[in-house]
Design a protein around this motif. Structure first.
Motif, PDB file in Angstrom:
ATOM      1  N   ALA A 307      60.635  61.215  42.431  1.00  0.00           N
ATOM      2  CA  ALA A 307      60.002  60.892  41.151  1.00  0.00           C
ATOM      3  C   ALA A 307      60.991  61.040  40.003  1.00  0.00           C
ATOM      4  O   ALA A 307      61.095  60.162  39.128  1.00  0.00           O
ATOM      5  CB  ALA A 307      58.792  61.799  40.929  1.00  0.00           C
ATOM      6  N   HIS A 308      61.735  62.139  39.975  1.00  0.00           N
ATOM      7  CA  HIS A 308      62.691  62.378  38.881  1.00  0.00           C
ATOM      8  C   HIS A 308      63.849  61.384  38.921  1.00  0.00           C
ATOM      9  O   HIS A 308      64.349  60.955  37.862  1.00  0.00           O
ATOM     10  CB  HIS A 308      63.207  63.811  38.942  1.00  0.00           C
ATOM     11  N   LEU A 309      64.269  60.993  40.119  1.00  0.00           N
ATOM     12  CA  LEU A 309      65.319  59.968  40.206  1.00  0.00           C
ATOM     13  C   LEU A 309      64.838  58.655  39.598  1.00  0.00           C
ATOM     14  O   LEU A 309      65.571  57.983  38.864  1.00  0.00           O
ATOM     15  CB  LEU A 309      65.712  59.733  41.665  1.00  0.00           C
ATOM     16  N   ALA A 310      63.613  58.276  39.922  1.00  0.00           N
ATOM     17  CA  ALA A 310      63.062  57.029  39.375  1.00  0.00           C
ATOM     18  C   ALA A 310      62.971  57.080  37.859  1.00  0.00           C
ATOM     19  O   ALA A 310      63.158  56.061  37.188  1.00  0.00           O
ATOM     20  CB  ALA A 310      61.683  56.761  39.982  1.00  0.00           C
ATOM     21  N   ASP A 316      66.773  67.388  36.650  1.00  0.00           N
ATOM     22  CA  ASP A 316      65.579  67.825  37.377  1.00  0.00           C
ATOM     23  C   ASP A 316      65.636  67.370  38.829  1.00  0.00           C
ATOM     24  O   ASP A 316      65.232  68.103  39.741  1.00  0.00           O
ATOM     25  CB  ASP A 316      64.322  67.257  36.712  1.00  0.00           C
ATOM     26  N   ALA A 317      66.144  66.167  39.049  1.00  0.00           N
ATOM     27  CA  ALA A 317      66.251  65.648  40.411  1.00  0.00           C
ATOM     28  C   ALA A 317      67.201  66.507  41.243  1.00  0.00           C
ATOM     29  O   ALA A 317      66.898  66.845  42.397  1.00  0.00           O
ATOM     30  CB  ALA A 317      66.731  64.194  40.379  1.00  0.00           C
ATOM     31  N   GLU A 318      68.335  66.885  40.662  1.00  0.00           N
ATOM     32  CA  GLU A 318      69.290  67.703  41.410  1.00  0.00           C
ATOM     33  C   GLU A 318      68.691  69.061  41.765  1.00  0.00           C
ATOM     34  O   GLU A 318      68.855  69.551  42.892  1.00  0.00           O
ATOM     35  CB  GLU A 318      70.580  67.905  40.610  1.00  0.00           C
ATOM     36  N   ALA A 319      67.971  69.655  40.822  1.00  0.00           N
ATOM     37  CA  ALA A 319      67.347  70.960  41.097  1.00  0.00           C
ATOM     38  C   ALA A 319      66.356  70.856  42.251  1.00  0.00           C
ATOM     39  O   ALA A 319      66.316  71.716  43.144  1.00  0.00           O
ATOM     40  CB  ALA A 319      66.661  71.479  39.834  1.00  0.00           C
TER      41      ALA A 319
END
Length: 409
Positions: A307-310, A316-319
């Motif tokens: 979701a965060h990547l999109a 946030d995506a890396e975390a």
């Protein structure tokens, strides 16, 4: 007017002619058995006049797929006692002779458990490799065996419902293998058949799996509206109210879908709901293998990562990626490859090219050729070239990609 008034009303509600109803039933029979149905307008006439009070099993279940309800709700009355036994023998004698020999046997829970034991091996292979046509084919073969058992002997209505639920589960796994392998036309065919089987079984648990998979399928196709609609069907089923683990998976997949809409607040709300429901789930509850072996905190974090990547929220995506990788169970090798590839993309999105390439190169060679992971890594490589041009970073990546392809060839 005498006869089967319930079926007559259902036919009228859908605006069907006798010919159109026969055509739809025949299509569902073909989906179930692989052979065209032979229902005609005369057959429909016999149902409506009450001449045929209890059609053969495959027709009953095809009618259920057309109208979305069981045969009793369509005005059909099951015979009982000796009449039921004679009707069953008359309607299945030919098939039973072919499948089970001259003597019928009683189909029971043990037959279903034996099929499910073999299915566990398919699930295990899926988590190791995923996407392979062999997994898709084996799941479909098991589904055919479950359907064939319907004609191989007598069984209680409860067992018959479980057989159709089992066939639906197997077909759903074939659907997921096709999604994972990027064979979306096949996946949509499997979805149609699996949803028909699930409707026949009346089991909300397998219906959840099928519609949740459909949501994921449309998400991978970039069709956010269709994905939301399919996942909403899953989230609206009674199993999500009875078991928070199912509710959590529904919310987590909803978050991944919402990432396509560009609404960060909606994504956060869905993730929070998924986390809350996961915390309420009883870890000792009796559940199907497919969800207990797949869904946990690591998968929730993986869906939040997607979701965060999109959204382009790369920090946030890396975390979320690091959290998911730390919690992944050893058998989730395919998931590890997918999450690692997504982690590399999150790092690249923050401009950390060296670190991102190092991460991407840590994907195991046998996972790097998985259709979905291969597509993610190819997209990653294009982004590396866009950012680094023809410099050293791009050459390093190209050499690794070339060596990996050669090692697997």
């Amino acid at each position: 007017m005498s006869g089967n008034r319930a079926l007559r009303q259902k036919e009228a509600d859908l605006g069907l002619t006798h010919a159109e109803l026969a055509r739809r039933v025949n299509l569902h029979i073909q989906e179930l058995t692989g052979k065209p149905g032979t229902v005609s307008e005369r057959t429909v006439h016999n149902w409506l006049t009450g001449t045929t009070r209890w059609p053969p099993a495959k027709i009953r279940f095809a009618l259920g797929a057309v109208f979305g309800c069981g045969p009793e709700h369509l005005g059909f009355l099951p015979p009982d006692g000796a009449v039921k036994r004679r009707a069953f023998l008359a309607s299945t004698a030919g098939t039973a002779m072919a499948v089970a020999g001259p003597a019928q046997r009683r189909i029971g829970v043990g037959d279903i458990q034996r099929l499910q034991a073999r299915f566990a091996d398919v699930i295990a292979r899926d988590h190791l490799h995923g996407g392979r046509k062999s997994i898709e084919a084996d799941a479909l073969a098991l589904a055919e065996e479950a359907i064939a058992l319907q004609q191989a002997g007598s069984a209680s209505q409860r067992v018959r419902g479980q057989l159709y639920a089992t066939a639906a589960a197997f077909t759903s796994s074939a659907m997921w293998a096709a999604i994972d392998g990027r064979r979306f036309d096949a996946a949509q065919d499997h979805h149609r058949r699996a949803s028909s089987l699930a409707a026949m079984s009346g089991d909300p648990t397998i219906a959840f799996r099928i519609w949740s998979h459909a949501g994921s399928m449309y998400r991978h196709l970039g069709r956010a509206i269709d994905a939301q609609a399919a996942n909403d069907v899953a989230r609206g089923l009674s199993i999500t109210r009875r078991d928070p683990l199912f509710a959590s998976l529904g919310h987590a997949r909803h978050a991944a879908i919402l990432g396509l809409t560009g609404d960060p607040n909606a994504v956060r709300r869905a993730i929070d709901r998924a986390q809350e429901a996961l915390g309420q789930a009883d870890p000792a509850a009796d559940r199907p293998t497919w969800i207990t072996i797949h869904y946990d905190q690591a998968e929730l974090d993986s869906l939040a990562l997607a979701a965060h990547l999109a959204l382009g929220s790369f920090e946030d995506a890396e975390a979320r990626a690091h959290r998911s990788l730390a919690a992944l169970r050893p058998h989730m090798k395919r998931s590890r490859g997918i999450t690692t590839a997504r982690l590399a993309r999150a790092q690249l999105g923050q401009g950390d090219i060296d670190h991102a390439i190092h991460t991407a190169m840590s994907v195991a060679a046998d996972q790097a050729t998985h259709p979905r992971i291969a597509g993610m890594l190819a997209s990653f490589g294009r982004s590396v070239h866009e950012l680094a041009g023809a410099g050293g970073n791009a050459r390093t990546w190209d050499q690794w990609a070339y060596d990996t392809r050669r090692s697997i060839a």
